[in-house]
Motif scaffolding. Structure first.
Motif, PDB file in Angstrom:
ATOM      1  N   ARG A 392     -16.614  -6.311 -20.034  1.00  0.00           N
ATOM      2  CA  ARG A 392     -17.973  -5.792 -19.926  1.00  0.00           C
ATOM      3  C   ARG A 392     -17.969  -4.272 -19.912  1.00  0.00           C
ATOM      4  N   GLY A 393     -19.011  -3.678 -20.406  1.00  0.00           N
ATOM      5  CA  GLY A 393     -19.115  -2.223 -20.421  1.00  0.00           C
ATOM      6  C   GLY A 393     -19.406  -1.670 -19.038  1.00  0.00           C
ATOM      7  N   ILE A 394     -18.973  -0.438 -18.806  1.00  0.00           N
ATOM      8  CA  ILE A 394     -19.225   0.211 -17.517  1.00  0.00           C
ATOM      9  C   ILE A 394     -19.997   1.512 -17.670  1.00  0.00           C
ATOM     10  N   GLU A 395     -20.249   1.938 -18.910  1.00  0.00           N
ATOM     11  CA  GLU A 395     -20.962   3.190 -19.131  1.00  0.00           C
ATOM     12  C   GLU A 395     -22.418   3.057 -18.683  1.00  0.00           C
ATOM     13  N   ASN A 396     -22.855   4.045 -17.882  1.00  0.00           N
ATOM     14  CA  ASN A 396     -24.222   4.068 -17.353  1.00  0.00           C
ATOM     15  C   ASN A 396     -24.545   2.817 -16.529  1.00  0.00           C
ATOM     16  N   LYS A 397     -23.544   2.286 -15.837  1.00  0.00           N
ATOM     17  CA  LYS A 397     -23.717   1.113 -14.984  1.00  0.00           C
ATOM     18  C   LYS A 397     -23.273   1.463 -13.560  1.00  0.00           C
ATOM     19  N   ASP A 398     -23.815   0.747 -12.599  1.00  0.00           N
ATOM     20  CA  ASP A 398     -23.254   0.820 -11.259  1.00  0.00           C
ATOM     21  C   ASP A 398     -21.879   0.160 -11.306  1.00  0.00           C
ATOM     22  N   ILE A 399     -20.862   0.879 -10.853  1.00  0.00           N
ATOM     23  CA  ILE A 399     -19.506   0.368 -10.988  1.00  0.00           C
ATOM     24  C   ILE A 399     -18.872   0.112  -9.623  1.00  0.00           C
ATOM     25  N   VAL A 400     -17.849  -0.711  -9.650  1.00  0.00           N
ATOM     26  CA  VAL A 400     -17.048  -0.996  -8.464  1.00  0.00           C
ATOM     27  C   VAL A 400     -15.624  -0.552  -8.748  1.00  0.00           C
ATOM     28  N   LEU A 401     -15.076   0.284  -7.864  1.00  0.00           N
ATOM     29  CA  LEU A 401     -13.690   0.723  -7.966  1.00  0.00           C
ATOM     30  C   LEU A 401     -12.857  -0.118  -7.010  1.00  0.00           C
ATOM     31  N   TRP A 402     -11.883  -0.829  -7.555  1.00  0.00           N
ATOM     32  CA  TRP A 402     -10.984  -1.659  -6.761  1.00  0.00           C
ATOM     33  C   TRP A 402      -9.622  -0.966  -6.714  1.00  0.00           C
ATOM     34  N   TYR A 403      -9.192  -0.591  -5.522  1.00  0.00           N
ATOM     35  CA  TYR A 403      -7.893   0.073  -5.376  1.00  0.00           C
ATOM     36  C   TYR A 403      -6.935  -0.878  -4.667  1.00  0.00           C
ATOM     37  N   THR A 404      -5.798  -1.138  -5.295  1.00  0.00           N
ATOM     38  CA  THR A 404      -4.782  -2.021  -4.723  1.00  0.00           C
ATOM     39  C   THR A 404      -3.669  -1.185  -4.103  1.00  0.00           C
ATOM     40  N   MET A 405      -3.489  -1.331  -2.806  1.00  0.00           N
ATOM     41  CA  MET A 405      -2.452  -0.594  -2.096  1.00  0.00           C
ATOM     42  C   MET A 405      -1.394  -1.587  -1.626  1.00  0.00           C
ATOM     43  N   GLY A 406      -0.135  -1.317  -1.935  1.00  0.00           N
ATOM     44  CA  GLY A 406       0.922  -2.267  -1.619  1.00  0.00           C
ATOM     45  C   GLY A 406       2.007  -1.696  -0.733  1.00  0.00           C
ATOM     46  N   PHE A 407       2.571  -2.557   0.110  1.00  0.00           N
ATOM     47  CA  PHE A 407       3.737  -2.233   0.925  1.00  0.00           C
ATOM     48  C   PHE A 407       4.857  -3.197   0.528  1.00  0.00           C
ATOM     49  N   HIS A 408       5.980  -2.675   0.111  1.00  0.00           N
ATOM     50  CA  HIS A 408       7.130  -3.500  -0.224  1.00  0.00           C
ATOM     51  C   HIS A 408       8.093  -3.445   0.952  1.00  0.00           C
ATOM     52  N   HIS A 409       7.959  -4.415   1.817  1.00  0.00           N
ATOM     53  CA  HIS A 409       8.639  -4.332   3.102  1.00  0.00           C
ATOM     54  C   HIS A 409       9.947  -5.121   3.089  1.00  0.00           C
ATOM     55  N   VAL A 410      11.044  -4.404   3.033  1.00  0.00           N
ATOM     56  CA  VAL A 410      12.367  -4.988   3.231  1.00  0.00           C
ATOM     57  C   VAL A 410      12.758  -4.683   4.676  1.00  0.00           C
ATOM     58  N   PRO A 411      12.786  -5.695   5.546  1.00  0.00           N
ATOM     59  CA  PRO A 411      13.047  -5.447   6.966  1.00  0.00           C
ATOM     60  C   PRO A 411      14.367  -4.718   7.195  1.00  0.00           C
ATOM     61  N   CYS A 412      14.389  -3.932   8.238  1.00  0.00           N
ATOM     62  CA  CYS A 412      15.603  -3.219   8.643  1.00  0.00           C
ATOM     63  C   CYS A 412      15.735  -3.322  10.154  1.00  0.00           C
ATOM     64  N   GLN A 413      16.872  -2.929  10.679  1.00  0.00           N
ATOM     65  CA  GLN A 413      17.122  -3.075  12.110  1.00  0.00           C
ATOM     66  C   GLN A 413      16.153  -2.256  12.957  1.00  0.00           C
ATOM     67  N   GLU A 414      15.653  -1.150  12.388  1.00  0.00           N
ATOM     68  CA  GLU A 414      14.680  -0.343  13.133  1.00  0.00           C
ATOM     69  C   GLU A 414      13.358  -1.077  13.337  1.00  0.00           C
ATOM     70  N   ASP A 415      13.139  -2.171  12.598  1.00  0.00           N
ATOM     71  CA  ASP A 415      11.908  -2.957  12.734  1.00  0.00           C
ATOM     72  C   ASP A 415      12.016  -4.030  13.812  1.00  0.00           C
ATOM     73  N   PHE A 416      13.134  -4.110  14.503  1.00  0.00           N
ATOM     74  CA  PHE A 416      13.385  -5.188  15.456  1.00  0.00           C
ATOM     75  C   PHE A 416      13.578  -4.621  16.860  1.00  0.00           C
ATOM     76  N   PRO A 417      12.970  -5.225  17.905  1.00  0.00           N
ATOM     77  CA  PRO A 417      12.183  -6.455  17.888  1.00  0.00           C
ATOM     78  C   PRO A 417      10.714  -6.255  17.509  1.00  0.00           C
ATOM     79  N   ILE A 418      10.251  -5.022  17.482  1.00  0.00           N
ATOM     80  CA  ILE A 418       8.883  -4.770  17.057  1.00  0.00           C
ATOM     81  C   ILE A 418       8.890  -3.595  16.090  1.00  0.00           C
ATOM     82  N   MET A 419       8.055  -3.660  15.111  1.00  0.00           N
ATOM     83  CA  MET A 419       8.122  -2.743  13.976  1.00  0.00           C
ATOM     84  C   MET A 419       7.349  -1.447  14.239  1.00  0.00           C
ATOM     85  N   PRO A 420       7.973  -0.278  14.114  1.00  0.00           N
ATOM     86  CA  PRO A 420       7.217   0.974  14.158  1.00  0.00           C
ATOM     87  C   PRO A 420       6.176   0.983  13.036  1.00  0.00           C
ATOM     88  N   THR A 421       5.039   1.587  13.280  1.00  0.00           N
ATOM     89  CA  THR A 421       3.937   1.541  12.317  1.00  0.00           C
ATOM     90  C   THR A 421       4.348   2.120  10.975  1.00  0.00           C
TER      91      THR A 421
END
Length: 454
Positions: A392-421
């Motif tokens: 669908r066209g978006i020119e001169n239309k009300d638009i929605v911006l979808w932003y995908t933010m990702g975390f690729h979390h490979v656990p490490c010992q510093e995350d145990f027993p509770i994970m720093p933010t």
């Protein structure tokens, strides 16, 4: 094993959702002293429960795996034992003129900003009608009609029998607001914060109140709005920002959402991840014993922290090696890139909105949830990726911006027993929106002289 010390946790899987059957293959143990449950799973045992008949219809005992020890899993401050780390010095926030923002119901006004704060049973906090005052035009100009978390996709990338289908959509399957927890003054939010209660309706329509669900506060983070120094001209510096924050707990994980408004017209959205890692029991007590793919990191004896994507199978970070750590892991600092799930992976088909970092679609009131209206029943045929195929066209239309933010979390010992933010985010920044620098004529606050009494 004491049955009174065992907790059964059902995990959703599409192939069991017929005839109200759900698997229970996440059995957790609790120590005699109370202790924690998440770090002590009973691996290899699973049940299939029929919720209509309220009985166990299938039982599997696939393997015998040692239960991780309770020692070293305690994270509560009151239970910690010496030695302790250094105590941080106190500091105070002084606003002798009172807060710079005003709250009128759910409408917030501060500096050159005004916006509305709402709450939704699925999305949690919603920022809407965010407008900034344009000094040159003498009027407020709308920047954001509505902003919220559309979905959170959490895949655990372990193909073993009890783990292969563990992928979660925390907003669509559980409701983000139903996991919201009251914020603690002076812990979650500073002393100068104001709090807003939120409400949602249960399945039977009963209202539920969440006290202190959202906090609003000003902060001096050291961010400089602008500055410049020239010979024979004194240095000029300007600062200031407003924050809106809330917190959510999803079983073992905690999410922190932060909306930061700047007088320059920028809106920074931040996400923080913390809490207890999802772990599985294993036979290993040392990394030298691992001869096959463990799909995670050995965090402690018999405890594997499971990765939440396929980054462990790819070269997704550089490492700088140093000394040997406790579990004989290789210490490292990581610079993470962006690996993705396989496109034909069923969880990825359902979460196809993660295929790209940015999507733009014309506004359609029925297209609100990136994973589809009914995510728990989705086959991937009602997602943001599907809508985008309509070209669908978006020119001169009300638009929605979808932003995908990702975390690729490979656990490490510093995350145990509770994970720093672990924090991430993005910024909406005005570009050719104003005629000139919108904070050029911002008046700096008067300085406050604080004296500390012994």
């Amino acid at each position: 094993m004491e049955m009174m010390a065992t907790l059964c946790s059902p995990w959703m899987n599409k192939r069991w959702q017929v005839n109200c059957r759900f698997p229970i293959n996440h059995l957790l143990t609790r120590s005699r002293r109370g202790g924690l449950t998440c770090p002590r799973p009973l691996e290899g045992v699973s049940l299939l429960v029929d919720l209509d008949e309220l009985k166990i219809v299938e039982y599997y005992d696939r393997a015998r795996v040692p239960v991780p020890k309770a020692e070293g899993t305690e994270y509560r401050r009151s239970k910690q034992k010496p030695p302790f780390g250094p105590r941080l010095n106190r500091f105070a926030i002084e606003q002798p003129d009172g807060p710079g923002f005003k709250i009128n119901g759910h409408k917030i006004s501060w500096a050159n900003w005004e916006f509305h704060v709402g709450f939704d049973v699925r999305a949690g906090p919603i920022i809407s009608l965010a407008s900034i005052y344009d000094l040159e035009k003498g009027t407020y100009r709308q920047v954001l009609y509505r902003g919220f978390v559309s979905e959170l996709f959490v895949p655990y990338m372990d193909p073993t029998e009890e783990w292969y289908y563990k992928t979660f959509f925390d907003a669509g399957e559980f409701g983000f607001s139903q996991s919201a927890v009251p914020l603690e003054p002076l812990a979650d939010c500073p002393a100068n914060a104001a709090f807003i209660d939120s409400y949602y309706a249960r399945e039977d329509g009963t209202p539920v109140k969440i006290s202190n669900a959202i906090c609003i506060f000003e902060q001096h983070s050291g961010s400089v709005l602008w500055r410049h120094t020239e010979i024979a001209i004194s240095r000029e510096v300007a600062r200031g920002e407003l924050d809106s924050e809330d917190g959510h707990n999803h079983w073992n994980y905690d999410y922190i959402l932060d909306w930061e408004f700047k007088p320059s017209g920028s809106i920074k959205i931040g996400v923080g991840l913390t809490g207890i890692l999802e772990v599985k029991a294993a036979d290993y007590t040392h990394t030298s014993q691992i001869k096959e793919e463990a799909y995670g990191t050995l965090l402690a004896e018999n405890t594997i922290g499971v990765v939440t994507d396929k980054s462990s199978l790819r070269k997704s970070y550089w490492t700088v090696e140093s000394e040997t750590a406790k579990m004989n892991q290789t210490p490292k600092f990581r610079s993470i890139s962006n690996p993705l799930l396989s496109s034909d992976d069923f969880p990825q088909i359902r979460s196809a909105f993660t295929n790209y970092n940015v999507w733009v679609t014309p506004y359609n009131k029925s297209e609100k949830w990136a994973g589809g209206q009914y995510i728990d029943r989705s086959h991937g045929d009602d997602t943001l990726a599907t809508w985008s195929l309509r070209n669908r066209g978006i020119e001169n239309k009300d638009i929605v911006l979808w932003y995908t933010m990702g975390f690729h979390h490979v656990p490490c010992q510093e995350d145990f027993p509770i994970m720093p933010t672990l924090s991430g985010g993005f910024e909406l920044r005005p570009t050719n929106f104003f005629e000139s620098n919108p904070v050029l004529k911002t008046k700096p606050p008067n300085h406050v002289n604080c004296t500390t009494k012994p």
